[in-house]
Design an enzyme around this catalytic site. Sequence first.
Site, short mmCIF file in Angstrom:
data_model
loop_
_atom_site.label_atom_id
_atom_site.label_comp_id
_atom_site.label_asym_id
_atom_site.label_seq_id
_atom_site.Cartn_x
_atom_site.Cartn_y
_atom_site.Cartn_z
N ASP A 260 -1.38 -8.46 0.62
CA ASP A 260 -0.08 -8.24 -0.06
C ASP A 260 0.23 -9.62 -0.46
OD1 ASP A 260 -0.22 -5.82 1.52
OD2 ASP A 260 1.69 -5.42 0.49
N GLY B 34 0.67 -1.14 -0.01
CA GLY B 34 -0.02 0.04 0.05
C GLY B 34 0.89 1.30 0.08
N SER B 35 0.58 2.35 -0.49
CA SER B 35 1.14 3.79 -0.34
C SER B 35 0.67 4.02 0.90
CB SER B 35 0.49 4.63 -1.43
OG SER B 35 0.91 4.10 -2.80
N GLY B 36 1.49 5.19 1.37
CA GLY B 36 1.44 6.01 2.72
C GLY B 36 2.42 5.44 3.53
N HIS B 37 3.47 4.49 3.17
CA HIS B 37 4.41 4.32 3.93
C HIS B 37 5.84 4.90 3.39
CE1 HIS B 37 1.89 1.51 5.41
NE2 HIS B 37 1.83 0.62 4.35
N HIS C 295 -0.22 0.34 9.14
CA HIS C 295 -1.58 0.82 8.30
C HIS C 295 -2.52 1.54 9.28
CE1 HIS C 295 0.14 -2.74 6.07
NE2 HIS C 295 -0.15 -1.80 5.00
N LYS D 179 5.80 -8.09 2.31
CA LYS D 179 5.21 -7.95 3.43
C LYS D 179 4.07 -8.69 3.95
CE LYS D 179 4.99 -3.24 3.61
NZ LYS D 179 4.98 -3.25 2.13
#
Lengths: 212, 212, 357, 357
Positions: free
Chosen positions: C110, C54-57, C219, C105
Amino acid sequence: MIVTKDQIVRWLRRVADVLEENKEYLTKLDAAIGDADHGINMDRGFKRVLGQLPKVEDKDIGSILKTTGMALISSVGGAGGPLYGTLFMRAGMAVDGKQELTPEDLVTLLRAAVDGVIQRGKAEVGDKTMVDALVPALQAFQKAVEAGESVDIALERAVAAAEEGMKATIPMLAKKGRASYLGERSIGHQDPGATSSYLILKALLDTVREAP
Amino acid sequence: MIVTKDQIVRWLRRVADVLEENKEYLTKLDAAIGDADHGINMDRGFKRVLGQLPKVEDKDIGSILKTTGMALISSVGGAGGPLYGTLFMRAGMAVDGKQELTPEDLVTLLRAAVDGVIQRGKAEVGDKTMVDALVPALQAFQKAVEAGESVDIALERAVAAAEEGMKATIPMLAKKGRASYLGERSIGHQDPGATSSYLILKALLDTVREAP
Amino acid sequence: MKKLINKPENFVRESLEGMAYAHPDLLKIHLDPNFVYRADAPVQGKVAVISGGGSGHEPMHGGFVGKGMLDAACPGEVFTSPTPDQMFEAAKAVHGGAGVLFIVKNYTGDVMNFEMAAELAHAEGIPVQNILIDDDVAVKDSLYTAGRRGTGTTVLAEKICGAAAEAGYDLKQVADLCRRVNLNGRCMGMALTSCTVPAKGTPTFDLGDDEMEIGIGIHGEPGRERMKIKSADEITEMLALAIIEDPAYTRTVREWDMEKGEWVEVELTDEPFKEGDRVIAMVNSMGGTPVSELYVVYRKLHEICEKKGLTIVRNLVGAYITSLEMQGVSITLLRADDEMLRFWDAPVHTPALRWGM
Amino acid sequence: MKKLINKPENFVRESLEGMAYAHPDLLKIHLDPNFVYRADAPVQGKVAVISGGGSGHEPMHGGFVGKGMLDAACPGEVFTSPTPDQMFEAAKAVHGGAGVLFIVKNYTGDVMNFEMAAELAHAEGIPVQNILIDDDVAVKDSLYTAGRRGTGTTVLAEKICGAAAEAGYDLKQVADLCRRVNLNGRCMGMALTSCTVPAKGTPTFDLGDDEMEIGIGIHGEPGRERMKIKSADEITEMLALAIIEDPAYTRTVREWDMEKGEWVEVELTDEPFKEGDRVIAMVNSMGGTPVSELYVVYRKLHEICEKKGLTIVRNLVGAYITSLEMQGVSITLLRADDEMLRFWDAPVHTPALRWGM
Ligand SMILES: Nc1ncnc2c1ncn2[C@@H]1O[C@H](COP(=O)(O)OP(=O)(O)O)[C@@H](O)[C@H]1O
Ligand SMILES: Nc1ncnc2c1ncn2[C@@H]1O[C@H](COP(=O)(O)OP(=O)(O)O)[C@@H](O)[C@H]1O
Ligand SMILES: [Mg+2]
Ligand SMILES: [Mg+2]
Ligand SMILES: [Mg+2]
Ligand SMILES: [Mg+2]
């Protein structure tokens, strides 16, 4: 009526107490038009002064005040540090070697102190800085002494003038220091440095009024 | 009573509407025990499905459902993407070439779909996932069809079973997916995937009930 | 919502476009499906190392694309695993003939999406392996959960495996090294504040003004325990001891049997830290915590490691694997052998990690 | 207060101790008075470049101490200028016989404290010069204010002057270059949230949930204008245009006359940007804004510069000069000539900026 070395030392201790009490108040004033540290800085500075006092208490008033100035310079930081540091350094240099102060000595001391602040910071009355409290206080004190008033009366006048000068900063537009970045938005707030100057002078008056 | 291709297409469109309406609700459920994206993901996925439908509307039901599955796989992401993608892919493969579905076709379709989800995700009933809505729904549907009930009655039973299964996830401790990290703290919350499964089945019932 | 974004639905794309403008020497981007890849890909004869999530990391993973680290990164929507077509297209774009390692991950989404991608790559004739990172000691039990989550060790694995691939390791060797890094790395994080997913617009969870959450996921998944905020030293001790005193951990994971072309279950066990271990330590900001506070944490971590007989031989202090603007910190320790250290020290040039070149 | 700290009064010291543990190869710290200095100082024959200022802007300045950048950094209390004894002791520690350049951000407190430090250094026989950074276009008028504040250009000046000193420039040359960098750099910032000074414990200012502040100072000083939050593109445009269209700016500053040993007033004017300029662009997080959002800003900045005929030839995207955990961004543009670019590209190895080594 003269001011003794003992009174000077008690004054400095009282300033430390007063600034601790007013730490949040001064910081709140600084948050409005500055960076919210003036109370914290001054409190830290005078805590350092308290730590230094025992070492110089038995020296002359000049040494005591110069030590106070050095302690402030190396612990306050910000604008307040060099300004109050210079104020006390110059005050001490003006009364070098003395064990007690006549009213005239106090005029000399105050004038040197205020001149030092002006040289260092280049502020004028009306710029919304501590100078707005200090200059009227000096003038009132000098005038009272020249009129033959006793030290406590002269200090009363000085403190009243400082208070007035401090309040007069409220409607001013700041032209020096951090508050100047606010332009119009600096109007309506009391200057923190003018407030701490008033508190410091008030502490001197209160000390002199106590039984010696 | 049979289910037509047209109804299948209308079902998929309705699912898109229903998921849009329930986007925030599903996301809120996911926020409690997951990562607050299930509604957003499913909504995005069925928007993609809507975009693909015109291209396949005149093909057979199998193609329509497989296209739906592929669209979900490549747009939903997360756990929901592969699971619902597999569900629709397998559903489509089970009814390849058909222009309409008998009750028995629907049993085959549902079984393949649910089996696909279980293979992909390895969850069992009781793990607090969409499987808790899907498996009872499949069983109820199959039982009703075997008892000779019409499609709409069988679907009614399936939806009721799905709803029950969905609600049954509330007291469960999650053992699969993101919610499982919460341990005891997953108890007391309804599973978002079970909820979206219920909504999808409910949309099928509502479509079938409409005038064809 | 206090964010520098335009429309939430364009956030990931616009951020990628900004990266492409800022680092044309290092990377290119492909949109729809979205992936970031090395400007000089494919590097012939080199194993391609790909990650994603996911994006945001950020900076993970896109910020680690470049020389000596990742060949490609596949960003999903915010906090949502990417889709198999992203990984598959990325694999085709960077495959230099020596196969592709997917560093995954361990999150249900994922894992499933990367498994589908591996199946697609295999079908296309690209040798492929998926290695899971599951290092989050906040998750105790693998029987009653989806297993440990993949957190800080991911960054270290990407650096080390990227260097190994650059040095000419073949796919099996890079995959073995990656598995070993994972088995020697442990991580735990905590949050002082929640974060806000742009598409949702409100905080993922509510924390009281005086509360923090220990064992948080990256998350914004709620953690293990909510408690009153403690001092940096106490927080550091909680995280560090949970990591250092974590017992052996056994789990079953799926890896790809390249010959048979099918998934096989593998049982893996990692051993606890012990006196005398040399470690790489990462003190990582969850996004909104400034580096000054990270150093306060590092100070205590250093003391704790010393007391426990662990020697920190390398460190990273900064924001490497984040949760949007969340305030908080995670600590990762990796027991490092000579081979890992050699690859750690090898030159790397990516937007977010750079040395030796 | 959502911070990873122990006692507020120990925050600066403990953060420095953490730095020292993390980067023993790069730097050492001295406590009471506090300063950070190069591990290999003094470097004989090299001009020593020193900066400093209130803490809370990390990684600036301590994170820029190392090879090819600063010889020492003097951190004050949070948001409070350091004291002259810090700069003086630091100068003595790193003076390698070629003199000391103090890079000073233009804030009344910093200016006065660094002036006192220069006087002390001079009295000790150390050749010294103070160069002011005053680049913040949010401050329009220098007659009715304390002049423009020193912000983003500071980072670029420290890099470029550090490299010049490393390359053997003498004190006057480094000082001249620093002045030129300042005259070619402009910056403006904005805040989405306030920050909280640890010793105070509550936010410095209040911003509504839907408000932002444009033209903010890096100490949480209120900015020029408060308004409803706009999109990243609109915010970027506001900041970028304020910088690019800023007219010539003239002010009088004090520099040290090394021969006469006294302060002299110097009038300086910088010229506006014009088509064809090559620029170094920095998109900087105020501390709490993650890098993903910075890239959204960079994307728009790139477009605006292109439209205005400016070519971004180098860039930095990240957290370099911050205000604790404040969310927000600042943009800095520096018109760069060949000499500046050469020193920009020169190797640097510090905790927060590293390339070429
Ligand atoms: N140039 C100046 N001359 C005299 N006083 C000044 C000047 N600049 C600032 N001040 C005083 O300093 C005060 C702020 O002190 P402080 O908060 O300690 O410093 P800083 O602004 O660096 O945080 C102001 O309220 C003002 O009275
Ligand atoms: N292993 C699994 N098998 C079946 N369903 C699962 C599994 N793991 C998770 N789910 C379902 O997926 C839902 C979450 O989907 P979504 O939010 O889209 O994915 P993510 O958890 O990756 O954000 C859960 O509510 C649960 O019903
Ligand atoms: Mg202040
Ligand atoms: Mg989810
Ligand atoms: Mg998700
Ligand atoms: Mg200050």
